[in-house]
Design a protein around this motif. Structure first.
Motif, PDB file in Angstrom:
ATOM      1  N   ARG A  45     -36.580 -43.925  12.014  1.00 41.81           N
ATOM      2  CA  ARG A  45     -36.959 -44.531  13.296  1.00 41.81           C
ATOM      3  C   ARG A  45     -37.674 -45.847  13.000  1.00 41.81           C
ATOM      4  N   ASP A  58     -40.127 -35.912  20.802  1.00 36.15           N
ATOM      5  CA  ASP A  58     -39.783 -36.130  22.207  1.00 36.15           C
ATOM      6  C   ASP A  58     -38.680 -37.164  22.399  1.00 36.15           C
ATOM      7  N   SER A  59     -38.374 -37.923  21.332  1.00 33.17           N
ATOM      8  CA  SER A  59     -37.350 -38.967  21.448  1.00 33.17           C
ATOM      9  C   SER A  59     -36.021 -38.444  20.902  1.00 33.17           C
ATOM     10  N   ARG A 102     -44.186 -38.126  19.364  1.00 28.38           N
ATOM     11  CA  ARG A 102     -43.295 -39.219  19.720  1.00 28.38           C
ATOM     12  C   ARG A 102     -41.901 -38.992  19.124  1.00 28.38           C
TER      13      ARG A 102
END
Length: 485
Positions: free
Chosen positions: A459, A483-484, A480
Protein backbone atom coordinates in the motif's frame (compact mmCIF):
# COMPACT_ATOMS: atom_id res chain seq x y z
CA UNK A 1 15.90 16.25 43.99
CA UNK A 2 13.75 18.28 41.59
CA UNK A 3 12.92 20.92 44.20
CA UNK A 4 16.54 21.37 45.27
CA UNK A 5 17.65 21.52 41.64
CA UNK A 6 15.16 24.31 40.91
CA UNK A 7 16.54 26.31 43.83
CA UNK A 8 20.18 25.72 42.92
CA UNK A 9 19.58 26.56 39.25
CA UNK A 10 18.05 29.87 40.33
CA UNK A 11 21.11 30.63 42.44
CA UNK A 12 23.53 29.75 39.63
CA UNK A 13 21.76 31.07 36.55
CA UNK A 14 19.49 33.81 37.94
CA UNK A 15 17.65 35.83 35.32
CA UNK A 16 18.80 33.80 32.32
CA UNK A 17 15.87 32.31 30.38
CA UNK A 18 15.07 28.69 31.19
CA UNK A 19 11.91 28.36 29.06
CA UNK A 20 10.56 30.35 26.14
CA UNK A 21 6.84 29.88 25.46
CA UNK A 22 5.38 29.75 21.94
CA UNK A 23 4.25 33.39 22.30
CA UNK A 24 7.79 34.47 23.25
CA UNK A 25 7.18 34.79 27.00
CA UNK A 26 10.33 33.89 28.93
CA UNK A 27 10.57 32.18 32.30
CA UNK A 28 13.95 32.65 33.94
CA UNK A 29 15.58 30.24 36.37
CA UNK A 30 15.01 32.73 39.18
CA UNK A 31 11.38 33.22 38.19
CA UNK A 32 10.86 29.45 38.05
CA UNK A 33 12.05 29.16 41.64
CA UNK A 34 10.09 32.13 42.98
CA UNK A 35 7.00 31.36 40.90
CA UNK A 36 6.90 27.72 41.93
CA UNK A 37 7.12 28.77 45.59
CA UNK A 38 4.03 30.94 45.08
CA UNK A 39 2.18 28.19 43.19
CA UNK A 40 3.13 25.73 45.95
CA UNK A 41 1.56 28.01 48.54
CA UNK A 42 -1.58 28.22 46.41
CA UNK A 43 -1.72 24.44 45.99
CA UNK A 44 -1.22 23.91 49.71
CA UNK A 45 -4.12 26.25 50.41
CA UNK A 46 -6.26 24.04 48.20
CA UNK A 47 -5.30 20.99 50.26
CA UNK A 48 -2.41 19.48 48.27
CA UNK A 49 0.22 17.94 50.52
CA UNK A 50 2.99 15.37 50.64
CA UNK A 51 2.07 12.16 48.83
CA UNK A 52 -1.02 13.63 47.15
CA UNK A 53 -1.36 13.43 43.36
CA UNK A 54 -1.62 16.51 41.19
CA UNK A 55 -2.81 15.83 37.64
CA UNK A 56 -1.80 18.33 34.98
CA UNK A 57 -4.04 18.34 31.91
CA UNK A 58 -2.16 21.35 30.61
CA UNK A 59 -0.43 22.27 27.39
CA UNK A 60 3.37 22.15 27.42
CA UNK A 61 4.25 25.70 28.49
CA UNK A 62 6.16 27.31 31.33
CA UNK A 63 3.00 27.12 33.46
CA UNK A 64 3.23 23.33 33.37
CA UNK A 65 6.81 23.56 34.65
CA UNK A 66 5.79 25.95 37.45
CA UNK A 67 3.08 23.56 38.64
CA UNK A 68 5.36 20.50 38.43
CA UNK A 69 8.13 22.22 40.41
CA UNK A 70 5.58 23.52 42.95
CA UNK A 71 4.20 20.04 43.59
CA UNK A 72 7.74 18.71 44.09
CA UNK A 73 8.39 21.38 46.69
CA UNK A 74 5.32 20.16 48.60
CA UNK A 75 6.32 16.51 48.34
CA UNK A 76 3.32 15.84 46.09
CA UNK A 77 3.34 13.64 42.99
CA UNK A 78 2.70 15.09 39.55
CA UNK A 79 0.96 13.06 36.84
CA UNK A 80 1.00 14.70 33.44
CA UNK A 81 -1.73 13.92 30.91
CA UNK A 82 -0.95 14.60 27.26
CA UNK A 83 -3.45 17.24 26.03
CA UNK A 84 -3.21 15.83 22.50
CA UNK A 85 -5.26 12.83 23.66
CA UNK A 86 -9.02 12.82 23.21
CA UNK A 87 -10.92 14.22 26.24
CA UNK A 88 -12.28 10.79 27.31
CA UNK A 89 -8.73 9.40 27.21
CA UNK A 90 -7.50 12.28 29.32
CA UNK A 91 -10.23 11.69 31.89
CA UNK A 92 -9.41 7.97 32.14
CA UNK A 93 -5.73 8.66 32.75
CA UNK A 94 -6.48 11.35 35.31
CA UNK A 95 -8.78 9.01 37.23
CA UNK A 96 -6.09 6.32 37.19
CA UNK A 97 -3.86 8.56 39.34
CA UNK A 98 -6.61 9.12 41.95
CA UNK A 99 -5.71 12.83 42.19
CA UNK A 100 -6.30 15.32 44.97
CA UNK A 101 -6.32 18.13 42.40
CA UNK A 102 -6.57 18.41 38.61
CA UNK A 103 -5.48 21.49 36.67
CA UNK A 104 -6.96 21.82 33.19
CA UNK A 105 -6.46 25.50 32.29
CA UNK A 106 -3.21 27.51 32.27
CA UNK A 107 -5.02 30.37 33.99
CA UNK A 108 -5.43 28.17 37.06
CA UNK A 109 -1.66 28.21 37.55
CA UNK A 110 -1.65 32.01 37.37
CA UNK A 111 -4.46 32.17 39.93
CA UNK A 112 -2.62 29.80 42.27
CA UNK A 113 0.55 31.87 41.96
CA UNK A 114 -1.26 35.13 42.69
CA UNK A 115 -3.12 33.63 45.65
CA UNK A 116 0.02 32.00 47.02
CA UNK A 117 2.11 35.15 46.63
CA UNK A 118 -0.45 37.17 48.56
CA UNK A 119 -0.45 34.69 51.45
CA UNK A 120 3.33 34.30 51.75
CA UNK A 121 5.16 36.38 54.30
CA UNK A 122 7.68 38.73 52.61
CA UNK A 123 11.27 37.54 52.90
CA UNK A 124 10.33 34.23 54.46
CA UNK A 125 11.03 31.20 52.28
CA UNK A 126 9.31 27.89 53.05
CA UNK A 127 11.38 25.23 54.74
CA UNK A 128 12.72 22.65 52.23
CA UNK A 129 11.54 19.09 52.63
CA UNK A 130 13.98 16.65 54.22
CA UNK A 131 15.87 14.48 51.73
CA UNK A 132 14.05 11.25 50.89
CA UNK A 133 15.20 9.23 47.89
CA UNK A 134 12.11 7.03 48.13
CA UNK A 135 9.64 9.93 47.85
CA UNK A 136 7.53 9.68 44.64
CA UNK A 137 7.83 12.74 42.40
CA UNK A 138 6.24 11.86 39.07
CA UNK A 139 3.76 9.51 37.46
CA UNK A 140 4.27 8.94 33.75
CA UNK A 141 1.62 7.14 31.76
CA UNK A 142 2.78 4.54 29.26
CA UNK A 143 1.63 5.00 25.68
CA UNK A 144 -0.69 1.99 25.78
CA UNK A 145 0.20 0.98 22.21
CA UNK A 146 0.17 -2.69 23.24
CA UNK A 147 -2.58 -2.56 25.85
CA UNK A 148 -4.21 -0.31 28.42
CA UNK A 149 -1.94 2.54 29.60
CA UNK A 150 -0.26 2.08 32.97
CA UNK A 151 1.03 4.65 35.44
CA UNK A 152 4.78 4.37 36.05
CA UNK A 153 5.99 5.93 39.31
CA UNK A 154 9.36 7.67 39.63
CA UNK A 155 10.92 8.71 42.92
CA UNK A 156 13.67 11.14 43.84
CA UNK A 157 16.13 8.25 43.48
CA UNK A 158 15.21 7.61 39.86
CA UNK A 159 15.35 11.29 38.90
CA UNK A 160 18.79 11.48 40.47
CA UNK A 161 19.88 8.40 38.50
CA UNK A 162 18.58 9.83 35.21
CA UNK A 163 20.53 13.02 35.86
CA UNK A 164 23.69 11.07 36.65
CA UNK A 165 23.37 8.92 33.49
CA UNK A 166 22.69 11.86 31.17
CA UNK A 167 25.05 14.48 32.62
CA UNK A 168 27.33 12.76 35.10
CA UNK A 169 25.71 14.99 37.70
CA UNK A 170 27.80 17.97 36.57
CA UNK A 171 26.40 21.50 36.55
CA UNK A 172 26.97 23.78 33.57
CA UNK A 173 29.31 26.68 34.25
CA UNK A 174 27.02 29.14 32.51
CA UNK A 175 23.49 29.17 31.08
CA UNK A 176 22.26 29.84 27.62
CA UNK A 177 22.61 26.80 25.34
CA UNK A 178 19.41 26.83 23.24
CA UNK A 179 17.41 23.67 22.61
CA UNK A 180 13.96 22.61 21.48
CA UNK A 181 11.37 20.89 23.66
CA UNK A 182 10.94 17.84 21.44
CA UNK A 183 8.20 16.06 23.41
CA UNK A 184 5.02 16.90 25.28
CA UNK A 185 5.90 17.66 28.91
CA UNK A 186 3.74 14.74 30.12
CA UNK A 187 6.20 12.39 28.36
CA UNK A 188 8.97 10.54 30.22
CA UNK A 189 11.47 12.54 28.16
CA UNK A 190 10.54 15.62 30.17
CA UNK A 191 9.11 14.39 33.48
CA UNK A 192 12.23 12.43 34.49
CA UNK A 193 14.77 14.66 32.74
CA UNK A 194 13.77 18.14 33.88
CA UNK A 195 16.45 18.16 36.66
CA UNK A 196 19.28 17.66 34.18
CA UNK A 197 17.85 20.20 31.75
CA UNK A 198 18.07 22.68 34.62
CA UNK A 199 21.59 21.57 35.55
CA UNK A 200 22.71 22.16 31.99
CA UNK A 201 21.30 25.68 32.11
CA UNK A 202 19.40 25.02 28.90
CA UNK A 203 17.24 27.67 27.25
CA UNK A 204 14.33 25.54 26.09
CA UNK A 205 12.12 26.78 23.28
CA UNK A 206 8.60 25.37 23.45
CA UNK A 207 6.46 24.84 20.37
CA UNK A 208 2.71 25.07 20.83
CA UNK A 209 2.23 22.49 18.11
CA UNK A 210 5.09 20.70 16.38
CA UNK A 211 5.42 21.79 12.76
CA UNK A 212 8.37 20.82 10.60
CA UNK A 213 8.94 24.22 9.00
CA UNK A 214 8.65 26.06 12.33
CA UNK A 215 11.19 23.67 13.81
CA UNK A 216 13.68 24.39 11.01
CA UNK A 217 13.17 28.11 11.56
CA UNK A 218 13.93 27.82 15.28
CA UNK A 219 16.99 25.64 14.67
CA UNK A 220 18.35 28.20 12.21
CA UNK A 221 17.43 31.36 14.13
CA UNK A 222 18.95 30.25 17.43
CA UNK A 223 21.92 28.37 15.96
CA UNK A 224 21.09 25.16 17.80
CA UNK A 225 23.80 22.51 17.79
CA UNK A 226 21.65 19.45 18.53
CA UNK A 227 18.45 18.20 16.94
CA UNK A 228 16.43 16.04 19.34
CA UNK A 229 13.54 14.33 17.60
CA UNK A 230 11.91 11.03 16.75
CA UNK A 231 12.36 9.43 13.35
CA UNK A 232 8.96 10.49 11.92
CA UNK A 233 9.69 14.11 12.87
CA UNK A 234 13.08 13.95 11.16
CA UNK A 235 11.49 12.51 8.04
CA UNK A 236 9.03 15.43 7.98
CA UNK A 237 11.85 17.95 8.45
CA UNK A 238 13.64 16.59 5.40
CA UNK A 239 10.46 16.81 3.33
CA UNK A 240 10.02 20.57 3.86
CA UNK A 241 10.17 21.98 0.29
CA UNK A 242 12.58 24.82 1.13
CA UNK A 243 14.69 22.81 3.58
CA UNK A 244 17.93 23.88 1.88
CA UNK A 245 17.09 27.57 2.37
CA UNK A 246 17.53 27.30 6.15
CA UNK A 247 20.98 27.91 7.60
CA UNK A 248 21.49 24.80 9.72
CA UNK A 249 25.27 24.99 9.82
CA UNK A 250 25.31 25.07 13.64
CA UNK A 251 23.79 21.57 13.87
CA UNK A 252 26.46 19.04 14.82
CA UNK A 253 24.45 16.16 16.27
CA UNK A 254 21.11 14.45 15.65
CA UNK A 255 19.68 12.40 18.52
CA UNK A 256 16.74 10.23 17.48
CA UNK A 257 14.78 8.36 20.12
CA UNK A 258 11.39 6.73 20.77
CA UNK A 259 11.04 5.16 17.31
CA UNK A 260 13.29 3.18 15.00
CA UNK A 261 15.19 5.15 12.36
CA UNK A 262 15.12 3.68 8.82
CA UNK A 263 18.63 3.38 7.34
CA UNK A 264 17.81 5.65 4.43
CA UNK A 265 16.57 8.32 6.84
CA UNK A 266 19.83 8.17 8.82
CA UNK A 267 21.90 8.45 5.65
CA UNK A 268 19.88 11.36 4.30
CA UNK A 269 19.79 13.23 7.62
CA UNK A 270 23.54 12.88 8.11
CA UNK A 271 24.21 14.09 4.58
CA UNK A 272 21.80 17.01 4.39
CA UNK A 273 22.45 18.29 7.91
CA UNK A 274 26.17 17.44 7.76
CA UNK A 275 25.86 16.12 11.31
CA UNK A 276 26.49 12.97 13.30
CA UNK A 277 23.51 10.76 14.15
CA UNK A 278 22.82 8.77 17.33
CA UNK A 279 19.88 6.40 17.69
CA UNK A 280 18.63 6.13 21.27
CA UNK A 281 16.50 3.30 22.66
CA UNK A 282 14.67 3.42 25.97
CA UNK A 283 11.22 2.98 27.47
CA UNK A 284 8.92 4.79 29.85
CA UNK A 285 9.74 2.22 32.51
CA UNK A 286 13.49 2.81 32.15
CA UNK A 287 13.09 6.51 32.83
CA UNK A 288 14.10 7.33 29.27
CA UNK A 289 17.57 5.77 29.64
CA UNK A 290 18.78 2.70 27.76
CA UNK A 291 20.94 2.05 24.70
CA UNK A 292 22.42 4.20 21.97
CA UNK A 293 24.60 4.15 18.89
CA UNK A 294 27.90 6.00 18.93
CA UNK A 295 27.57 9.23 16.91
CA UNK A 296 30.80 8.24 15.14
CA UNK A 297 29.80 4.60 14.60
CA UNK A 298 30.50 2.68 11.41
CA UNK A 299 27.58 2.22 9.03
CA UNK A 300 26.63 -1.23 10.30
CA UNK A 301 26.11 0.08 13.84
CA UNK A 302 24.67 3.42 12.81
CA UNK A 303 22.16 2.16 10.25
CA UNK A 304 21.01 -1.20 11.53
CA UNK A 305 21.30 -1.30 15.33
CA UNK A 306 20.30 0.54 18.49
CA UNK A 307 23.88 0.34 19.73
CA UNK A 308 25.02 -0.73 23.17
CA UNK A 309 23.88 -0.02 26.73
CA UNK A 310 24.85 3.40 28.01
CA UNK A 311 27.28 3.55 30.99
CA UNK A 312 25.78 2.13 34.15
CA UNK A 313 23.06 0.23 32.26
CA UNK A 314 22.93 -3.50 31.47
CA UNK A 315 21.03 -5.17 28.65
CA UNK A 316 20.33 -8.84 27.96
CA UNK A 317 18.43 -10.70 25.26
CA UNK A 318 16.52 -13.56 26.92
CA UNK A 319 14.54 -16.49 25.61
CA UNK A 320 11.02 -17.56 26.61
CA UNK A 321 12.37 -19.13 29.81
CA UNK A 322 14.17 -15.97 30.84
CA UNK A 323 17.61 -17.38 30.03
CA UNK A 324 20.26 -15.42 28.07
CA UNK A 325 19.83 -16.01 24.35
CA UNK A 326 22.65 -17.02 22.04
CA UNK A 327 24.29 -14.54 19.68
CA UNK A 328 21.92 -13.68 16.80
CA UNK A 329 19.01 -15.48 18.51
CA UNK A 330 15.84 -13.38 18.75
CA UNK A 331 14.54 -12.91 22.27
CA UNK A 332 13.08 -10.32 24.61
CA UNK A 333 15.19 -7.31 25.52
CA UNK A 334 15.67 -6.91 29.29
CA UNK A 335 17.16 -3.76 30.84
CA UNK A 336 18.74 -3.16 34.22
CA UNK A 337 19.24 0.51 35.09
CA UNK A 338 19.26 2.62 38.27
CA UNK A 339 16.71 4.87 36.54
CA UNK A 340 14.11 2.05 36.36
CA UNK A 341 10.65 3.02 37.56
CA UNK A 342 9.63 2.19 41.12
CA UNK A 343 6.50 0.34 39.99
CA UNK A 344 3.07 0.91 38.47
CA UNK A 345 0.73 3.00 40.58
CA UNK A 346 -1.44 0.67 42.67
CA UNK A 347 -0.85 -2.26 40.29
CA UNK A 348 1.44 -4.79 41.97
CA UNK A 349 0.56 -7.58 39.50
CA UNK A 350 1.60 -5.52 36.47
CA UNK A 351 4.71 -4.34 38.34
CA UNK A 352 5.75 -7.92 39.14
CA UNK A 353 5.26 -8.94 35.50
CA UNK A 354 7.46 -6.11 34.19
CA UNK A 355 10.06 -5.58 36.93
CA UNK A 356 11.77 -8.91 37.67
CA UNK A 357 14.69 -9.01 40.12
CA UNK A 358 15.58 -5.45 39.18
CA UNK A 359 15.33 -6.10 35.43
CA UNK A 360 12.77 -4.45 33.16
CA UNK A 361 11.06 -6.76 30.70
CA UNK A 362 10.60 -4.31 27.84
CA UNK A 363 8.36 -6.47 25.64
CA UNK A 364 10.63 -5.59 22.72
CA UNK A 365 12.28 -8.31 20.71
CA UNK A 366 15.86 -8.13 19.53
CA UNK A 367 19.12 -9.95 19.07
CA UNK A 368 22.72 -9.11 19.82
CA UNK A 369 25.65 -9.75 17.53
CA UNK A 370 29.23 -10.78 18.22
CA UNK A 371 30.19 -7.13 18.82
CA UNK A 372 27.53 -6.69 21.50
CA UNK A 373 25.37 -4.48 19.30
CA UNK A 374 21.60 -4.89 19.65
CA UNK A 375 19.26 -5.12 16.66
CA UNK A 376 15.55 -4.69 17.26
CA UNK A 377 13.05 -7.19 15.85
CA UNK A 378 9.84 -5.51 17.02
CA UNK A 379 7.34 -5.87 19.85
CA UNK A 380 6.41 -9.29 21.13
CA UNK A 381 2.74 -8.56 20.45
CA UNK A 382 3.49 -7.32 16.92
CA UNK A 383 4.95 -10.61 15.75
CA UNK A 384 2.77 -12.56 13.32
CA UNK A 385 2.96 -16.09 11.98
CA UNK A 386 3.01 -16.82 8.27
CA UNK A 387 2.69 -20.48 7.39
CA UNK A 388 4.13 -21.54 10.74
CA UNK A 389 7.09 -19.13 10.64
CA UNK A 390 7.48 -16.14 12.95
CA UNK A 391 7.78 -12.75 11.25
CA UNK A 392 8.97 -9.67 13.14
CA UNK A 393 7.78 -6.44 11.47
CA UNK A 394 10.69 -4.32 12.72
CA UNK A 395 13.19 -6.65 11.06
CA UNK A 396 11.37 -6.41 7.72
CA UNK A 397 10.98 -2.64 8.09
CA UNK A 398 14.72 -2.19 8.69
CA UNK A 399 15.50 -4.02 5.45
CA UNK A 400 12.68 -2.32 3.55
CA UNK A 401 13.98 1.06 4.64
CA UNK A 402 17.18 0.50 2.63
CA UNK A 403 15.27 0.69 -0.68
CA UNK A 404 16.11 4.01 -2.39
CA UNK A 405 12.44 4.84 -3.07
CA UNK A 406 11.28 4.32 0.52
CA UNK A 407 11.06 7.39 2.76
CA UNK A 408 9.05 5.75 5.56
CA UNK A 409 7.58 2.30 5.91
CA UNK A 410 5.75 -0.11 8.15
CA UNK A 411 4.74 -3.76 7.90
CA UNK A 412 1.44 -4.98 9.30
CA UNK A 413 -0.21 -8.39 9.01
CA UNK A 414 -3.54 -9.21 7.41
CA UNK A 415 -5.42 -12.52 7.55
CA UNK A 416 -4.81 -15.01 4.75
CA UNK A 417 -6.89 -18.14 4.13
CA UNK A 418 -3.84 -20.23 3.24
CA UNK A 419 -0.92 -18.86 5.25
CA UNK A 420 -2.88 -17.63 8.25
CA UNK A 421 -1.28 -14.18 8.09
CA UNK A 422 0.83 -12.35 5.52
CA UNK A 423 2.72 -9.08 5.63
CA UNK A 424 1.52 -5.86 4.05
CA UNK A 425 4.20 -3.27 3.28
CA UNK A 426 2.94 0.28 3.82
CA UNK A 427 5.26 2.77 2.14
CA UNK A 428 5.66 6.52 1.93
CA UNK A 429 7.58 7.17 -1.30
CA UNK A 430 10.64 9.38 -1.21
CA UNK A 431 10.14 12.74 -2.90
CA UNK A 432 11.21 12.59 -6.54
CA UNK A 433 11.51 8.80 -6.59
CA UNK A 434 9.33 6.57 -8.78
CA UNK A 435 6.72 4.61 -6.87
CA UNK A 436 8.01 1.05 -6.37
CA UNK A 437 5.99 -2.03 -7.27
CA UNK A 438 5.62 -4.95 -4.88
CA UNK A 439 7.88 -7.04 -7.12
CA UNK A 440 10.61 -4.38 -6.88
CA UNK A 441 10.49 -4.41 -3.10
CA UNK A 442 10.46 -8.20 -2.87
CA UNK A 443 13.43 -8.40 -5.22
CA UNK A 444 15.30 -5.84 -3.11
CA UNK A 445 14.56 -7.81 0.08
CA UNK A 446 15.19 -11.30 -1.27
CA UNK A 447 18.94 -11.14 -0.63
CA UNK A 448 18.40 -9.77 2.88
CA UNK A 449 15.50 -11.78 4.31
CA UNK A 450 14.11 -15.30 4.20
CA UNK A 451 11.28 -15.87 1.73
CA UNK A 452 8.57 -16.15 4.41
CA UNK A 453 9.41 -12.64 5.68
CA UNK A 454 8.81 -10.91 2.35
CA UNK A 455 5.65 -8.74 2.17
CA UNK A 456 2.87 -10.06 -0.03
CA UNK A 457 0.91 -6.87 -0.47
CA UNK A 458 1.83 -3.20 -0.89
CA UNK A 459 0.00 0.00 0.00
CA UNK A 460 1.42 3.39 -1.01
CA UNK A 461 0.40 6.20 1.35
CA UNK A 462 1.23 9.86 1.84
CA UNK A 463 1.89 9.48 5.58
CA UNK A 464 1.83 7.00 8.42
CA UNK A 465 -0.51 7.46 11.41
CA UNK A 466 1.29 8.52 14.59
CA UNK A 467 0.41 8.43 18.27
CA UNK A 468 0.34 11.53 20.46
CA UNK A 469 4.08 11.10 21.09
CA UNK A 470 4.91 10.66 17.40
CA UNK A 471 5.38 6.90 17.48
CA UNK A 472 3.94 4.78 14.71
CA UNK A 473 0.33 3.98 15.58
CA UNK A 474 0.24 0.35 14.49
CA UNK A 475 -3.31 -0.18 15.71
CA UNK A 476 -4.60 2.68 13.56
CA UNK A 477 -2.53 1.52 10.60
CA UNK A 478 -3.82 -2.04 10.90
CA UNK A 479 -7.41 -0.76 10.98
CA UNK A 480 -6.72 1.36 7.91
CA UNK A 481 -5.30 -1.63 6.00
CA UNK A 482 -8.00 -4.07 7.04
CA UNK A 483 -10.78 -1.61 6.25
CA UNK A 484 -9.45 -0.78 2.78
CA UNK A 485 -9.87 -3.06 -0.25
Amino acid sequence: MLAETVREAARRFGDAAAFVDPDGTRLSFAALDAGSEAVAAGLAARGLGAGDRLVLRLASTSRYVLAYAAAAKLGAVTAGVNPVLAPPEQVRLAELADPRLVLTEPGEVDELAAFGAARREPGRAPRPLPADDGRPVAIVFTSGTTGAPKAAVFTERQLRAVTRIDTGGVWAEQPGEPTLASTQFAHVGFMTKLPWYLRRGLRMFIQGRWRARDTLALLAEHRMSTVNAVAPQLALLLRVPDFDDFDLGAVKLIVAGAAASPPTLIEEARRRLDARYSVRYSSTESGGCGLGTDPDADDDEALFTIGRPRPGIACEIRDEEGRPAAVDEVGELWLRTPSAFAGYWRDPAATAATLVDGWIRTGDLGRHDERGLVRLAGRRKEMFIRGGYNVYPAEVEAALGTHPAVAQCAVVPRPDPVMGEVGVAVVVVRDGAPAPALADLRDHLSSRLAHHKLPEDLRLVTDLPLTAVHKLDRAALSRRILDSP
